[in-house]
Design a protein around this motif. Structure first.
Motif, mmCIF file in Angstrom:
data_model
loop_
_atom_site.group_PDB
_atom_site.id
_atom_site.type_symbol
_atom_site.label_atom_id
_atom_site.label_comp_id
_atom_site.label_asym_id
_atom_site.label_seq_id
_atom_site.Cartn_x
_atom_site.Cartn_y
_atom_site.Cartn_z
ATOM 1 N N CYS A 53 28.704 -12.487 13.877
ATOM 2 C CA CYS A 53 28.670 -13.667 12.552
ATOM 3 C C CYS A 53 29.942 -14.578 12.815
ATOM 4 O O CYS A 53 29.862 -15.406 11.551
ATOM 5 C CB CYS A 53 28.789 -12.639 11.148
ATOM 6 N N MET A 61 27.488 -17.155 3.676
ATOM 7 C CA MET A 61 28.522 -15.750 5.102
ATOM 8 C C MET A 61 28.868 -15.694 3.229
ATOM 9 O O MET A 61 29.149 -14.066 2.702
ATOM 10 C CB MET A 61 30.029 -15.734 5.276
ATOM 11 N N SER A 79 35.726 -18.962 7.263
ATOM 12 C CA SER A 79 34.641 -17.625 8.329
ATOM 13 C C SER A 79 35.556 -17.052 9.336
ATOM 14 O O SER A 79 35.445 -15.886 9.828
ATOM 15 C CB SER A 79 33.629 -19.079 9.205
ATOM 16 N N HIS A 83 34.378 -13.445 8.785
ATOM 17 C CA HIS A 83 32.836 -13.132 9.672
ATOM 18 C C HIS A 83 33.227 -11.308 9.884
ATOM 19 O O HIS A 83 32.877 -10.570 10.547
ATOM 20 C CB HIS A 83 32.989 -14.031 11.093
ATOM 21 N N VAL A 86 31.560 -9.178 7.244
ATOM 22 C CA VAL A 86 30.478 -9.542 6.671
ATOM 23 C C VAL A 86 30.243 -8.655 8.150
ATOM 24 O O VAL A 86 28.529 -8.240 7.406
ATOM 25 C CB VAL A 86 29.968 -11.397 6.737
#
Length: 190
Positions: A53, A61, A79, A83, A86
């Protein structure tokens, strides 16, 4: 989920450089698992999938954080933090990966956490030291972990360097990372 499906999944989604990074993390995780008696198969799978991700858009997200009822504090971060958690949620809910050890390693590969499992530790370190990483001081970290200093001391050193780097850049430090640093600081009188 088997290894070949995981590789196919990331190859379709990630840019070539990130795909190759993921394979190197997986290879490094296997080496560390063999050295430290971890589960090489689980560490490899988490290493392959850990950045699935990485390039998802931030709005998506944030939706995943809400949809999968992840820690709401994640909504204050970008992120780089998002990431991992998620990705673990997506692997669990969309791809039916139910191995908790693999999911934890994916979720915490960037932040670390207190009381990590052995495979979480392995993937956390593997992501930091994979052969193409050129972060200042990475050779010292490689020497530590391959020299047998241990996973916990290596995690402390990585966490310390990460926190110092973020503080220098005036970036908010995710509480889980601070908790990881404090937990693995064996020099602290507890």
């Amino acid at each position: 989920m088997d290894k070949s499906f995981a590789i196919e999944l990331i190859e379709q989604k990630l840019p070539k450089k990130r795909f190759e990074h993921s394979l190197r993390v997986a290879e490094t995780a296997v080496k560390l698992a063999e050295q430290y008696e971890g589960d090489a198969e689980k560490a490899e799978l988490a290493g392959i999938l850990h950045d699935f991700c990485k390039y998802d858009d931030l709005a998506s997200m944030y939706q995943n954080v809400t949809q999968y009822e992840l820690d709401s504090k994640l909504l204050s971060y970008g992120s780089e933090i998002l990431h991992g958690p998620v990705c673990a949620a997506i692997m669990k809910h969309q791809y039916h990966l139910n191995d908790e050890d693999v999911l934890l390693a994916i979720a915490h590969h960037t932040t670390g956490r207190q009381q990590m499992t052995k495979n979480e530790k392995i993937v956390f370190i593997a992501d930091y030291i994979e052969p193409r990483r050129t972060t200042k001081g990475v050779e010292e970290i490689r020497d530590m972990v391959y020299g047998g200093i241990g996973l916990d001391k290596t995690i402390y050193e990585i966490s310390k360097r990460t926190v110092l780097y973020l503080v220098k850049k005036d970036v908010n430090v995710y509480q889980t990372t601070i908790d990881c640093l404090n937990y693995y600081n064996f020099n602290d009188s507890k």
